[in-house]
Design a protein around this motif. Structure first.
Motif, PDB file in Angstrom:
ATOM      1  N   ILE A  46      39.636 -42.791  19.850  1.00  0.00           N
ATOM      2  CA  ILE A  46      39.372 -41.611  19.483  1.00  0.00           C
ATOM      3  C   ILE A  46      39.731 -40.496  20.779  1.00  0.00           C
ATOM      4  O   ILE A  46      40.524 -39.629  20.180  1.00  0.00           O
ATOM      5  CB  ILE A  46      37.758 -41.295  18.980  1.00  0.00           C
ATOM      6  N   THR A  71      39.303 -43.865  12.181  1.00  0.00           N
ATOM      7  CA  THR A  71      39.821 -42.987  11.237  1.00  0.00           C
ATOM      8  C   THR A  71      38.676 -42.268  10.333  1.00  0.00           C
ATOM      9  O   THR A  71      38.336 -41.262   9.967  1.00  0.00           O
ATOM     10  CB  THR A  71      40.542 -43.881   9.927  1.00  0.00           C
ATOM     11  N   GLU A  99      35.519 -41.577  11.717  1.00  0.00           N
ATOM     12  CA  GLU A  99      35.166 -40.604  12.433  1.00  0.00           C
ATOM     13  C   GLU A  99      36.062 -39.329  12.430  1.00  0.00           C
ATOM     14  O   GLU A  99      35.392 -38.315  12.289  1.00  0.00           O
ATOM     15  CB  GLU A  99      34.989 -41.071  13.840  1.00  0.00           C
ATOM     16  N   PHE A 100      37.225 -39.533  12.313  1.00  0.00           N
ATOM     17  CA  PHE A 100      38.159 -38.365  12.385  1.00  0.00           C
ATOM     18  C   PHE A 100      38.014 -37.463  10.816  1.00  0.00           C
ATOM     19  O   PHE A 100      37.984 -36.287  10.851  1.00  0.00           O
ATOM     20  CB  PHE A 100      39.367 -38.729  12.790  1.00  0.00           C
ATOM     21  N   ILE A 101      37.916 -38.269   9.895  1.00  0.00           N
ATOM     22  CA  ILE A 101      37.818 -37.699   8.678  1.00  0.00           C
ATOM     23  C   ILE A 101      36.510 -36.796   8.645  1.00  0.00           C
ATOM     24  O   ILE A 101      36.371 -35.751   8.248  1.00  0.00           O
ATOM     25  CB  ILE A 101      37.769 -38.522   7.541  1.00  0.00           C
ATOM     26  N   ARG A 105      45.632 -37.080  11.870  1.00  0.00           N
ATOM     27  CA  ARG A 105      45.597 -37.953  12.896  1.00  0.00           C
ATOM     28  C   ARG A 105      44.903 -39.187  12.047  1.00  0.00           C
ATOM     29  O   ARG A 105      45.094 -40.553  12.351  1.00  0.00           O
ATOM     30  CB  ARG A 105      44.741 -37.489  14.116  1.00  0.00           C
ATOM     31  N   SER A 106      43.822 -38.912  11.242  1.00  0.00           N
ATOM     32  CA  SER A 106      43.110 -39.964  10.603  1.00  0.00           C
ATOM     33  C   SER A 106      44.063 -40.807   9.566  1.00  0.00           C
ATOM     34  O   SER A 106      44.254 -41.961   9.559  1.00  0.00           O
ATOM     35  CB  SER A 106      41.970 -39.404   9.535  1.00  0.00           C
ATOM     36  N   SER A 137      39.072 -38.998   1.194  1.00  0.00           N
ATOM     37  CA  SER A 137      39.290 -37.757   1.453  1.00  0.00           C
ATOM     38  C   SER A 137      39.378 -36.542   0.423  1.00  0.00           C
ATOM     39  O   SER A 137      38.782 -35.529   0.816  1.00  0.00           O
ATOM     40  CB  SER A 137      40.445 -37.648   2.445  1.00  0.00           C
TER      41      SER A 137
END
Length: 333
Positions: free
Chosen positions: A29, A81, A83-85, A127-128, A148
């Motif tokens: 991350i 992924t 966590e980024f979303i 990024r995800s 998403s």
């Protein structure tokens, strides 16, 4: 969440069991949230990601993969992924809701501005997608991409449903399935898929995440009418002041007499809120038993989550996930 003995918290036991994997997730991350040309991106991202969040969603991905026997390494990419979303949606949500507090701290849109929050959220979404393509697994990419879209759809649906007294519990469940449960279920499902689990186990992991996410959001909505600010990371009554129709209010509106319905129409649909209205709203919900009914609904969803686990391999992580379902509703038992 506030249980007296931190060592007894299922979340902390899960974090301890997955400590090595989570260290790898956190490192990834930090690596992927960097930006050579736009330093505001890591500034805004770090403010939220490093604010003491429990990292529940990425741990669900790691636990699901380990539970079905996966040895790595791509569960780490999928956890990052997820966590980024999640972080991207929080940044966008705080702008939409004009929030001023998140996890007990000032929101990014308050410390910087709305434009920064929206654009950094967009960056994290991008990024995800880069992260999920690293796995080379088209099915997990499809699931996370769909999640998403469902999350965004749920947020848009909430815009139209939140202040409309015609909103039903079915619509409310559709909203929270989008805004919360979709990422929980995607997190657990992709863990099973990357681990090569048979289809019945993948479905069980999806069902667990879906029910857990629904219970999680119902509890959060319930605590808005009776939790402590330190527990929920926002001020009690924020949902009321933002005129959000959550389950306790929807149930109260359904049972309202003519005078009560006029009150709900004034404070929710028209936004004409006065001193004492929050207390009156809570009195009406107590009168009709809707706070208790909401509490029982949350417990019912955690029971559904726990039943799904029975189809998964016998493993210490399975017991931790079972305990985690109980933990989600511990604050309202």
């Amino acid at each position: 969440m506030s249980l007296d003995d931190k060592a007894t918290k299922p979340h902390d036991r899960l974090a301890q069991a997955l400590a090595e994997d989570m260290a790898a997730v956190n490192a990834l991350i930090r690596e992927r949230m960097s930006s050579e040309h736009a330093p505001r991106i890591p500034e805004v991202t770090a403010h939220l990601i490093e604010a003491g969040g429990k990292r529940l969603r990425p741990m669900l991905t790691l636990a699901a993969a380990r539970l079905v026997g996966y040895g790595g390494p791509f569960h780490v990419h999928l956890a990052a992924t997820v966590e980024f979303i999640h972080t991207a949606t929080l940044l966008h949500d705080d702008v939409v809701d004009e929030s001023r507090q998140r996890r007990g701290r000032p929101t990014a849109n308050l410390l910087w501005d709305n434009k920064s929050s929206v654009l950094v959220g967009d960056y994290l979404f991008a990024r995800s997608f880069q992260l999920m393509t690293d796995t080379g697994n088209m099915r997990v990419m499809e699931i996370l991409a769909n999640a998403s879209a469902v999350i965004a759809e749920g947020e848009v649906l909430q815009l139209t449903a939140a202040q409309n007294l015609a909103t039903t519990e079915d619509i409310y469940l559709r909203v929270i399935r989008g805004k919360t449960a979709a990422l929980f279920s995607a997190a657990t499902e992709v863990g099973g898929i990357i681990g090569g689990a048979p289809e019945d186990q993948v479905q069980a992991l999806f069902d667990y995440g879906d029910a857990l996410g629904i219970a999680f959001q119902i509890v959060d909505d319930l605590l808005d009418y009776g939790g402590k600010s330190a527990e929920i990371g926002k001020n009690t009554g924020d949902d009321f002041r933002e005129r959000k129709l959550t389950m306790p209010v929807i149930k109260a509106v359904a049972l309202a007499d003519e005078a009560e319905r006029a009150f709900w129409k004034r404070v929710i649909e028209k936004g004409d809120q006065q001193d004492g209205d929050l207390e009156h709203a809570m009195a009406l919900m107590t009168k009709h038993g809707t706070l208790e009914a909401t509490r029982l609904a949350a417990i019912g969803w955690t029971d559904t989550a726990r039943k799904a686990l029975a189809k998964l391999p016998d493993h210490p992580l399975r017991q931790m996930l079972d305990d985690l379902a109980d933990y989600v509703v511990e604050r309202v038992r």
